[in-house]
Design a protein around this motif. Structure first.
Motif, PDB file in Angstrom:
ATOM      1  N   LYS A 140     -16.429  18.734  -3.025  1.00  0.00           N
ATOM      2  CA  LYS A 140     -15.261  18.431  -2.201  1.00  0.00           C
ATOM      3  C   LYS A 140     -14.489  17.248  -2.775  1.00  0.00           C
ATOM      4  O   LYS A 140     -13.261  17.234  -2.757  1.00  0.00           O
ATOM      5  N   ILE A 141     -15.223  16.254  -3.280  1.00  0.00           N
ATOM      6  CA  ILE A 141     -14.619  15.054  -3.871  1.00  0.00           C
ATOM      7  C   ILE A 141     -15.303  14.759  -5.203  1.00  0.00           C
ATOM      8  O   ILE A 141     -16.289  15.407  -5.554  1.00  0.00           O
ATOM      9  N   GLU A 142     -14.777  13.778  -5.911  1.00  0.00           N
ATOM     10  CA  GLU A 142     -15.404  13.351  -7.154  1.00  0.00           C
ATOM     11  C   GLU A 142     -15.300  11.835  -7.281  1.00  0.00           C
ATOM     12  O   GLU A 142     -14.462  11.207  -6.647  1.00  0.00           O
ATOM     13  N   MET A 146     -13.914  22.046 -10.544  1.00  0.00           N
ATOM     14  CA  MET A 146     -12.828  21.187 -10.075  1.00  0.00           C
ATOM     15  C   MET A 146     -13.016  20.942  -8.583  1.00  0.00           C
ATOM     16  O   MET A 146     -13.258  21.861  -7.811  1.00  0.00           O
ATOM     17  N   PRO A 147     -12.907  19.689  -8.164  1.00  0.00           N
ATOM     18  CA  PRO A 147     -13.122  19.367  -6.755  1.00  0.00           C
ATOM     19  C   PRO A 147     -11.985  19.864  -5.874  1.00  0.00           C
ATOM     20  O   PRO A 147     -10.852  20.064  -6.329  1.00  0.00           O
ATOM     21  N   THR A 148     -12.295  20.061  -4.615  1.00  0.00           N
ATOM     22  CA  THR A 148     -11.293  20.472  -3.637  1.00  0.00           C
ATOM     23  C   THR A 148     -10.215  19.405  -3.495  1.00  0.00           C
ATOM     24  O   THR A 148      -9.031  19.707  -3.370  1.00  0.00           O
ATOM     25  N   PHE A 149     -10.624  18.145  -3.512  1.00  0.00           N
ATOM     26  CA  PHE A 149      -9.705  17.011  -3.417  1.00  0.00           C
ATOM     27  C   PHE A 149      -9.812  16.196  -4.702  1.00  0.00           C
ATOM     28  O   PHE A 149     -10.600  15.257  -4.792  1.00  0.00           O
ATOM     29  N   PRO A 150      -9.043  16.541  -5.731  1.00  0.00           N
ATOM     30  CA  PRO A 150      -9.144  15.815  -7.013  1.00  0.00           C
ATOM     31  C   PRO A 150      -8.514  14.428  -6.931  1.00  0.00           C
ATOM     32  O   PRO A 150      -7.622  14.178  -6.120  1.00  0.00           O
ATOM     33  N   ASN A 151      -8.996  13.545  -7.773  1.00  0.00           N
ATOM     34  CA  ASN A 151      -8.438  12.200  -7.891  1.00  0.00           C
ATOM     35  C   ASN A 151      -7.162  12.251  -8.715  1.00  0.00           C
ATOM     36  O   ASN A 151      -6.981  13.146  -9.534  1.00  0.00           O
ATOM     37  N   PRO A 152      -6.290  11.264  -8.524  1.00  0.00           N
ATOM     38  CA  PRO A 152      -5.137  11.154  -9.430  1.00  0.00           C
ATOM     39  C   PRO A 152      -5.602  10.825 -10.843  1.00  0.00           C
ATOM     40  O   PRO A 152      -6.751  10.436 -11.062  1.00  0.00           O
ATOM     41  N   GLU A 153      -4.711  10.951 -11.782  1.00  0.00           N
ATOM     42  CA  GLU A 153      -5.028  10.582 -13.163  1.00  0.00           C
ATOM     43  C   GLU A 153      -5.337   9.089 -13.238  1.00  0.00           C
ATOM     44  O   GLU A 153      -4.861   8.301 -12.418  1.00  0.00           O
ATOM     45  N   LEU A 154      -6.115   8.701 -14.234  1.00  0.00           N
ATOM     46  CA  LEU A 154      -6.518   7.301 -14.359  1.00  0.00           C
ATOM     47  C   LEU A 154      -5.329   6.349 -14.437  1.00  0.00           C
ATOM     48  O   LEU A 154      -5.366   5.256 -13.883  1.00  0.00           O
TER      49      LEU A 154
END
Length: 74
Positions: free
Chosen positions: A42-44, A1-9
Motif C-alpha cells: 500500500k505504501i513504501e 509498485m505501491p498503491t500510494f507511491p512516494n514523490p520523486e526524490l
C-alpha cells in the motif's frame, strides 16, 4: 509498485519525512499497521543514503483516508 507511491526524490522536503512513529501518528494507527501496509504494497519507504526507514507523511495521510474493505455493490 505501491498503491500510494512516494514523490520523486527531488520533489521531497525534509519536513515531510518522518519515522514509523510519526507516520503512525499522522495516519492515526499503530506502527505495526504501517509495517503491514508496507508489506502489502500500500505504501513504501523513502530510500535515502543513510538507509534509515523514513516515510513521506503526506502519502501516509492519503493512504490512511482509504478505508479497508470491499466497495459496495452498485
Amino acid at each position: 509498485m505501491p498503491t500510494f507511491p512516494n514523490p520523486e526524490l527531488y520533489e521531497l522536503y525534509q519536513r515531510d519525512l518522518g519515522d514509523i512513529w510519526e507516520a503512525a501518528r499522522v495516519a492515526g494507527v499503530k506502527p505495526g499497521t504501517i509495517r503491514v501496509w508496507e508489506t502489502r504494497g500500500k505504501i513504501e519507504r523513502v530510500r535515502l543514503d543513510d538507509d534509515r526507514p523514513l516515510y513521506h507523511l503526506p502519502t501516509i495521510k492519503a493512504a490512511a483516508q482509504v478505508k479497508p474493505g470491499r466497495p459496495k455493490a452498485a
